[in-house]
Design a protein around this motif. Structure first.
Motif, PDB file in Angstrom:
ATOM      1  N   CYS A  80       0.755  -1.262   0.103  1.00  0.00           N
ATOM      2  CA  CYS A  80       0.101   0.062  -0.095  1.00  0.00           C
ATOM      3  C   CYS A  80       0.865   1.162  -0.002  1.00  0.00           C
ATOM      4  O   CYS A  80       1.755   1.368   0.799  1.00  0.00           O
ATOM      5  CB  CYS A  80      -0.870  -0.106   1.099  1.00  0.00           C
ATOM      6  SG  CYS A  80      -1.740  -1.275   1.293  1.00  0.00           S
ATOM      7  N   LEU A  81       0.408   2.215  -0.930  1.00  0.00           N
ATOM      8  CA  LEU A  81       1.147   3.388  -0.989  1.00  0.00           C
ATOM      9  C   LEU A  81       0.099   4.870  -0.626  1.00  0.00           C
ATOM     10  O   LEU A  81      -1.036   4.414  -0.994  1.00  0.00           O
ATOM     11  CB  LEU A  81       1.864   3.605  -2.277  1.00  0.00           C
ATOM     12  CG  LEU A  81       2.583   2.642  -2.856  1.00  0.00           C
ATOM     13  CD1 LEU A  81       3.123   2.974  -4.232  1.00  0.00           C
ATOM     14  CD2 LEU A  81       3.889   2.628  -1.826  1.00  0.00           C
ATOM     15  N   MET A  82       0.430   5.663  -0.017  1.00  0.00           N
ATOM     16  CA  MET A  82      -0.501   6.830   0.419  1.00  0.00           C
ATOM     17  C   MET A  82      -0.251   7.867  -0.548  1.00  0.00           C
ATOM     18  O   MET A  82       1.124   8.138  -0.924  1.00  0.00           O
ATOM     19  CB  MET A  82      -0.581   7.169   1.663  1.00  0.00           C
ATOM     20  CG  MET A  82      -1.050   6.118   2.624  1.00  0.00           C
ATOM     21  SD  MET A  82      -2.633   5.533   2.183  1.00  0.00           S
ATOM     22  CE  MET A  82      -3.699   6.945   2.962  1.00  0.00           C
ATOM     23  N   GLU A  84      -7.897   3.642  -3.987  1.00  0.00           N
ATOM     24  CA  GLU A  84      -8.893   3.947  -3.123  1.00  0.00           C
ATOM     25  C   GLU A  84      -9.034   5.526  -2.701  1.00  0.00           C
ATOM     26  O   GLU A  84      -8.306   5.912  -2.210  1.00  0.00           O
ATOM     27  CB  GLU A  84      -9.147   2.937  -1.723  1.00  0.00           C
ATOM     28  CG  GLU A  84      -9.019   1.527  -1.995  1.00  0.00           C
ATOM     29  CD  GLU A  84      -8.534   0.712  -0.904  1.00  0.00           C
ATOM     30  OE1 GLU A  84      -8.229   0.991   0.091  1.00  0.00           O
ATOM     31  OE2 GLU A  84      -8.896  -0.579  -0.993  1.00  0.00           O
ATOM     32  N   ARG A  85     -10.004   5.982  -2.658  1.00  0.00           N
ATOM     33  CA  ARG A  85     -10.077   7.463  -2.190  1.00  0.00           C
ATOM     34  C   ARG A  85     -10.709   7.369  -0.684  1.00  0.00           C
ATOM     35  O   ARG A  85     -11.640   6.694  -0.353  1.00  0.00           O
ATOM     36  CB  ARG A  85     -11.276   8.051  -2.884  1.00  0.00           C
ATOM     37  CG  ARG A  85     -11.335   9.643  -2.746  1.00  0.00           C
ATOM     38  CD  ARG A  85     -12.717  10.114  -3.466  1.00  0.00           C
ATOM     39  NE  ARG A  85     -12.443  11.754  -3.630  1.00  0.00           N
ATOM     40  CZ  ARG A  85     -13.007  12.377  -2.890  1.00  0.00           C
ATOM     41  NH1 ARG A  85     -13.769  12.025  -1.654  1.00  0.00           N
ATOM     42  NH2 ARG A  85     -12.759  14.043  -2.898  1.00  0.00           N
ATOM     43  N   LEU A  86      -9.820   8.237   0.082  1.00  0.00           N
ATOM     44  CA  LEU A  86     -10.026   8.100   1.559  1.00  0.00           C
ATOM     45  C   LEU A  86     -10.496   9.376   2.027  1.00  0.00           C
ATOM     46  O   LEU A  86      -9.412  10.251   1.940  1.00  0.00           O
ATOM     47  CB  LEU A  86      -8.613   7.393   2.204  1.00  0.00           C
ATOM     48  CG  LEU A  86      -8.228   6.077   1.834  1.00  0.00           C
ATOM     49  CD1 LEU A  86      -6.749   6.005   2.508  1.00  0.00           C
ATOM     50  CD2 LEU A  86      -8.863   4.894   2.141  1.00  0.00           C
ATOM     51  N   HIS A 124      -5.245   9.332  -1.191  1.00  0.00           N
ATOM     52  CA  HIS A 124      -5.757   8.006  -2.038  1.00  0.00           C
ATOM     53  C   HIS A 124      -4.729   6.839  -1.495  1.00  0.00           C
ATOM     54  O   HIS A 124      -3.651   7.194  -0.991  1.00  0.00           O
ATOM     55  CB  HIS A 124      -5.394   8.229  -3.412  1.00  0.00           C
ATOM     56  CG  HIS A 124      -6.363   9.146  -4.143  1.00  0.00           C
ATOM     57  ND1 HIS A 124      -6.274  10.405  -4.435  1.00  0.00           N
ATOM     58  CD2 HIS A 124      -7.450   8.767  -4.908  1.00  0.00           C
ATOM     59  CE1 HIS A 124      -7.213  11.014  -5.072  1.00  0.00           C
ATOM     60  NE2 HIS A 124      -8.153   9.918  -5.281  1.00  0.00           N
ATOM     61  N   ARG A 125      -5.203   5.744  -1.339  1.00  0.00           N
ATOM     62  CA  ARG A 125      -4.202   4.669  -1.076  1.00  0.00           C
ATOM     63  C   ARG A 125      -4.286   3.743  -2.310  1.00  0.00           C
ATOM     64  O   ARG A 125      -5.247   3.259  -2.970  1.00  0.00           O
ATOM     65  CB  ARG A 125      -4.939   3.685  -0.095  1.00  0.00           C
ATOM     66  CG  ARG A 125      -4.631   2.710   0.378  1.00  0.00           C
ATOM     67  CD  ARG A 125      -4.671   1.621   1.396  1.00  0.00           C
ATOM     68  NE  ARG A 125      -6.236   1.753   1.651  1.00  0.00           N
ATOM     69  CZ  ARG A 125      -6.977   1.854   2.669  1.00  0.00           C
ATOM     70  NH1 ARG A 125      -6.140   2.022   3.963  1.00  0.00           N
ATOM     71  NH2 ARG A 125      -8.183   1.855   2.864  1.00  0.00           N
ATOM     72  N   ILE A 126      -2.999   3.647  -2.875  1.00  0.00           N
ATOM     73  CA  ILE A 126      -2.752   2.664  -3.857  1.00  0.00           C
ATOM     74  C   ILE A 126      -2.510   1.348  -3.473  1.00  0.00           C
ATOM     75  O   ILE A 126      -1.657   1.273  -2.550  1.00  0.00           O
ATOM     76  CB  ILE A 126      -1.656   3.311  -4.653  1.00  0.00           C
ATOM     77  CG1 ILE A 126      -1.925   4.762  -5.193  1.00  0.00           C
ATOM     78  CG2 ILE A 126      -1.152   2.406  -5.931  1.00  0.00           C
ATOM     79  CD1 ILE A 126      -0.662   5.475  -5.677  1.00  0.00           C
ATOM     80  N   VAL A 127      -3.253   0.510  -3.918  1.00  0.00           N
ATOM     81  CA  VAL A 127      -2.957  -0.877  -3.224  1.00  0.00           C
ATOM     82  C   VAL A 127      -2.680  -1.772  -4.487  1.00  0.00           C
ATOM     83  O   VAL A 127      -3.303  -1.860  -5.499  1.00  0.00           O
ATOM     84  CB  VAL A 127      -4.419  -1.377  -2.825  1.00  0.00           C
ATOM     85  CG1 VAL A 127      -4.101  -2.604  -2.378  1.00  0.00           C
ATOM     86  CG2 VAL A 127      -5.014  -0.555  -1.821  1.00  0.00           C
TER      87      VAL A 127
END
Length: 99
Positions: A19-21, A56-58, A74-77
């Motif tokens: 995961c990357l933010m 994913e939008r957080l 955003h979290r990049i999974v």
């Protein structure tokens, strides 16, 4: 810059994700994630045979965070296509061309 992650487990996991933010708009395609920046994007290259990318939008509702980052991050999974008991993931990050 290259980021490398290595793991060694007793048995293959049912799933495996990195995961990357990120702040800014995200464009994900096989093997490449582009994170929009103020002057130019950050390009994150990954092995498309080993991982798929989801974004994913957080929403941020903490005023201390939203005051700095805005109303969301955003979290990049990066999900392993075939989770293995051991392996290495290599992400290569480079600045993209200015708009």
């Amino acid at each position: 810059m290259t980021v490398e992650d290595r793991w060694e487990l007793r048995r293959p996991p049912s799933s495996l994700a990195l995961c990357l933010m990120a702040h800014g708009e995200i464009d994900a395609s096989p093997g490449l994630v582009s994170v929009a920046g103020r002057s130019r994007p950050l390009l994150v290259h990954y092995d498309p045979d080993a991982f798929t990318a989801d974004v994913e939008r957080l929403p941020l509702d903490d005023p201390k965070l939203s005051g700095v980052w805005g109303d969301h991050l955003h979290r990049i999974v990066l999900r392993a296509t075939t989770p293995r008991a051991s392996g290495t993931a290599r992400l290569v990050m480079k600045p993209g061309a200015a708009p």
